[in-house]
Design a protein around this motif. Structure first.
Motif, PDB file in Angstrom:
ATOM      1  N   VAL A  27       0.964  -1.150   0.126  1.00  0.00           N
ATOM      2  CA  VAL A  27       0.008  -0.029   0.027  1.00  0.00           C
ATOM      3  C   VAL A  27       0.854   1.273   0.105  1.00  0.00           C
ATOM      4  O   VAL A  27       1.928   1.185   0.517  1.00  0.00           O
ATOM      5  CB  VAL A  27      -0.961   0.102   1.322  1.00  0.00           C
ATOM      6  N   GLY A  28       0.504   2.251  -0.750  1.00  0.00           N
ATOM      7  CA  GLY A  28       1.203   3.441  -1.053  1.00  0.00           C
ATOM      8  C   GLY A  28       2.232   3.438  -2.123  1.00  0.00           C
ATOM      9  O   GLY A  28       2.785   4.412  -2.417  1.00  0.00           O
ATOM     10  N   VAL A  30       3.781   3.290  -5.913  1.00  0.00           N
ATOM     11  CA  VAL A  30       3.237   3.956  -7.349  1.00  0.00           C
ATOM     12  C   VAL A  30       4.090   3.535  -8.307  1.00  0.00           C
ATOM     13  O   VAL A  30       5.367   3.341  -8.250  1.00  0.00           O
ATOM     14  CB  VAL A  30       3.490   5.424  -7.177  1.00  0.00           C
ATOM     15  N   SER A  54      -1.482   3.795  -8.348  1.00  0.00           N
ATOM     16  CA  SER A  54      -0.962   3.838  -6.933  1.00  0.00           C
ATOM     17  C   SER A  54      -1.901   2.706  -6.183  1.00  0.00           C
ATOM     18  O   SER A  54      -3.219   2.633  -6.581  1.00  0.00           O
ATOM     19  CB  SER A  54      -1.160   5.185  -6.568  1.00  0.00           C
ATOM     20  N   ALA A  56      -3.848   2.173  -3.345  1.00  0.00           N
ATOM     21  CA  ALA A  56      -4.538   2.864  -2.400  1.00  0.00           C
ATOM     22  C   ALA A  56      -4.740   2.107  -0.917  1.00  0.00           C
ATOM     23  O   ALA A  56      -4.381   2.411   0.075  1.00  0.00           O
ATOM     24  CB  ALA A  56      -5.840   3.564  -2.788  1.00  0.00           C
ATOM     25  N   THR A  57      -5.311   0.768  -1.093  1.00  0.00           N
ATOM     26  CA  THR A  57      -5.550  -0.021  -0.004  1.00  0.00           C
ATOM     27  C   THR A  57      -5.417  -1.384  -0.425  1.00  0.00           C
ATOM     28  O   THR A  57      -4.932  -1.647  -1.695  1.00  0.00           O
ATOM     29  CB  THR A  57      -7.090  -0.082   0.647  1.00  0.00           C
ATOM     30  N   THR A  60      -8.031  -1.725  -3.064  1.00  0.00           N
ATOM     31  CA  THR A  60      -8.125  -0.564  -4.275  1.00  0.00           C
ATOM     32  C   THR A  60      -6.913  -0.058  -4.907  1.00  0.00           C
ATOM     33  O   THR A  60      -6.045   0.150  -4.144  1.00  0.00           O
ATOM     34  CB  THR A  60      -9.172   0.339  -3.639  1.00  0.00           C
ATOM     35  N   VAL A  61      -7.013   0.189  -6.206  1.00  0.00           N
ATOM     36  CA  VAL A  61      -5.711   0.691  -6.938  1.00  0.00           C
ATOM     37  C   VAL A  61      -6.453   2.029  -7.684  1.00  0.00           C
ATOM     38  O   VAL A  61      -7.645   2.042  -7.836  1.00  0.00           O
ATOM     39  CB  VAL A  61      -5.062  -0.156  -7.955  1.00  0.00           C
ATOM     40  N   LYS A  62      -5.661   3.128  -7.776  1.00  0.00           N
ATOM     41  CA  LYS A  62      -5.998   4.329  -8.362  1.00  0.00           C
ATOM     42  C   LYS A  62      -5.193   4.313  -9.564  1.00  0.00           C
ATOM     43  O   LYS A  62      -3.963   4.302  -9.634  1.00  0.00           O
ATOM     44  CB  LYS A  62      -5.990   5.519  -7.458  1.00  0.00           C
ATOM     45  N   GLN A  64      -4.009   6.801 -13.065  1.00  0.00           N
ATOM     46  CA  GLN A  64      -4.180   8.149 -13.864  1.00  0.00           C
ATOM     47  C   GLN A  64      -3.809   8.181 -15.072  1.00  0.00           C
ATOM     48  O   GLN A  64      -3.208   7.153 -15.586  1.00  0.00           O
ATOM     49  CB  GLN A  64      -3.117   9.073 -12.958  1.00  0.00           C
ATOM     50  N   GLU A  86     -10.645   4.331 -10.346  1.00  0.00           N
ATOM     51  CA  GLU A  86     -10.546   3.745  -9.096  1.00  0.00           C
ATOM     52  C   GLU A  86     -11.159   2.412  -9.230  1.00  0.00           C
ATOM     53  O   GLU A  86     -12.238   2.134  -9.794  1.00  0.00           O
ATOM     54  CB  GLU A  86     -11.106   4.196  -7.787  1.00  0.00           C
ATOM     55  N   ASN A  88     -11.837  -1.581  -7.371  1.00  0.00           N
ATOM     56  CA  ASN A  88     -11.867  -2.292  -6.245  1.00  0.00           C
ATOM     57  C   ASN A  88     -11.867  -3.776  -6.571  1.00  0.00           C
ATOM     58  O   ASN A  88     -12.855  -4.030  -7.349  1.00  0.00           O
ATOM     59  CB  ASN A  88     -13.147  -1.910  -5.478  1.00  0.00           C
TER      60      ASN A  88
END
Length: 143
Positions: A27-28, A30, A54, A56-57, A60-62, A64, A86, A88
């Motif tokens: 997590v965290g 990138v 990234s 996120a949890t 979950t990924v984010k 861009q 995003e 999940n």
């Protein structure tokens, strides 16, 4: 044997509905320049590219600067673009952050958000939505 091997997994093993590469990408993290293909019957049916991902949890990924190319059996291509998405892994839902655009030879559609369920491969563009149908497509239908 299987139970013994399972008991030896590290405590941070990936659970059901969690991001599959958590041991490599905690997590965290990138990652820049992501490309993810989807195959059906040994043929690419979708290709997702993102400028950055990234974690996120654990579920979950984010993403861009997302660009997804969907290919049908006849070779037609539909392109979906969004500044952010995003996803999940538990619910298998993706939603865009920012304006979404869908384009192919038949139409162009722009909306304020899109929701997509990866398991059912169904989605919806939320509005206000502006759709433009090409003149060539209108001529094919005779309307």
């Amino acid at each position: 044997m299987c139970a013994a091997a399972h008991a030896q997994l590290p405590s941070d093993a990936v659970g059901p509905g969690e991001f599959p590469d958590l041991q490599l990408l905690p997590v965290g993290s990138v990652v820049k320049g992501i490309t993810v293909p989807r195959y059906e019957a040994h043929k690419v049916t979708a290709l997702m590219r993102a400028g950055e991902m990234s974690i996120a949890t654990r579920t979950t990924v984010k993403l861009q600067n997302v660009n997804v190319r969907l290919l049908d059996a006849k070779g037609a291509v539909t392109v979906a673009k969004a500044p952010g998405v995003e996803y999940n892994f538990t619910t298998k839902h993706a939603f865009t952050t920012g304006k979404v655009t869908l384009e192919d030879e038949r139409f162009t559609a722009e909306g304020t958000k899109a929701l997509y369920h990866s398991e059912s491969q169904r989605g919806i563009v939320i509005g206000p939505v502006r759709t433009t149908i090409s003149a060539a497509q209108l001529n094919k239908t005779g309307k």
